[in-house]
Design an enzyme around this catalytic site. Structure first.
Site, PDB file in Angstrom:
ATOM      1  N   ASP A 107       0.826  -1.209   0.000  1.00  0.00           N
ATOM      2  CA  ASP A 107       0.000   0.000   0.000  1.00  0.00           C
ATOM      3  C   ASP A 107       0.863   1.262   0.000  1.00  0.00           C
ATOM      4  OD1 ASP A 107      -2.148  -1.740   0.296  1.00  0.00           O
ATOM      5  OD2 ASP A 107      -2.182  -1.527   2.483  1.00  0.00           O
ATOM      6  N   TYR A 166       5.745 -10.284   6.570  1.00  0.00           N
ATOM      7  CA  TYR A 166       5.698  -8.837   6.754  1.00  0.00           C
ATOM      8  C   TYR A 166       6.171  -8.505   8.165  1.00  0.00           C
ATOM      9  CZ  TYR A 166       3.000  -7.888   2.495  1.00  0.00           C
ATOM     10  OH  TYR A 166       2.596  -7.758   1.190  1.00  0.00           O
TER      11      TYR A 166
END
Length: 246
Positions: A53, A111
């Site tokens: 993002d 992540y």
């Protein structure tokens, strides 16, 4: 046409995410494609392992592209890094089989989310860590994480309410590492939904702040409703750390 795999690191602070978009030229994919098209004179499509993002960083993003070039691997690597912005760097480049696809062939991703619990973030880290500035109960967060691991429908942890594809994913593990006033959390799974890591993180933070109990995680999963989960944490603390292949 040759197929090349690249491993890319980038500071996502000033970009609108990985994926190329029609309303902005500030994307990682777009910047890499522009350099390759400048070199080859042809349209080149770069496929990333996942779409980070806006504001999210990457340590080891994997991508691939097909190109007709006489340049050797090292020459191609040097060319890319010479013309890419300073906040995007190709760490490695090598030719791979024709059918390799960075997203379709990926089997696991990790992540990393970084949190500062102290009074103030270090000046040179403020763009790369979430300044929560509150102490967290990491033990309670660990108990909550145990309910989230495994194969589940993570629809409650997805920002895309109109998603038609399956929202079932396998979250292999969530690991916590505390260093002084900083907390590092790693999420490893076979795939992640839109904003999934950031919503998981926000929900776990609410557990760490005693606003939720660890046992509530089961009910949130079963609800299949985004409104039941916690808030979406800011992007600056999030890094795509690793992508694994068979």
């Amino acid at each position: 046409m040759k197929n090349y795999r690249i491993i890319v690191e980038y500071d996502g602070s000033r970009y609108d995410g990985w994926q190329k978009q029609g309303n902005t030229d500030q994307t990682i994919q777009g910047k890499i494609e522009h350099v390759l098209e400048r070199m080859s004179g042809n349209h080149i499509e770069v496929h990333g392992s996942g779409r980070t993002d806006a504001g999210v960083h990457a340590v080891n993003q994997v991508a691939n592209f097909h190109i007709d070039t006489d340049k050797k691997e090292q020459e191609l690597l040097v060319y890319l890094n010479h013309y890419l912005p300073e906040d995007i760097r190709v760490k490695a480049l090598n030719q791979v089989p024709e059918r390799f696809h960075s997203r379709l062939n990926a089997v696991e991703k990790t992540y990393l989310y970084r949190i500062e619990m102290g009074e103030k973030s270090q000046v040179f880290e403020r763009k790369y860590i979430y300044g929560l500035h509150k102490n967290l109960d990491v033990e309670a967060m660990g108990r909550a994480a145990a309910f989230l691991c495994g194969e589940h429908d993570f629809k409650s942890f997805c920002s895309n309410s109109k998603m038609k594809k399956s929202t079932v994913r396998t979250l292999k593990n969530i690991k916590f590492q505390k260093e002084d006033s900083r907390l590092f959390i790693r999420f490893t799974g076979n795939g992640f939904l839109y904003n999934m890591v950031r919503i998981l993180m926000g929900t776990l933070i609410e557990v760490g702040l005693k606003e939720r109990s660890p046992e509530e995680m089961t009910g949130i999963l079963h609800a299949l409703d985004r409104k039941e989960a916690g808030y979406t944490v800011p992007p600056e603390g999030l890094f795509l750390e690793c992508v694994s292949y068979k």
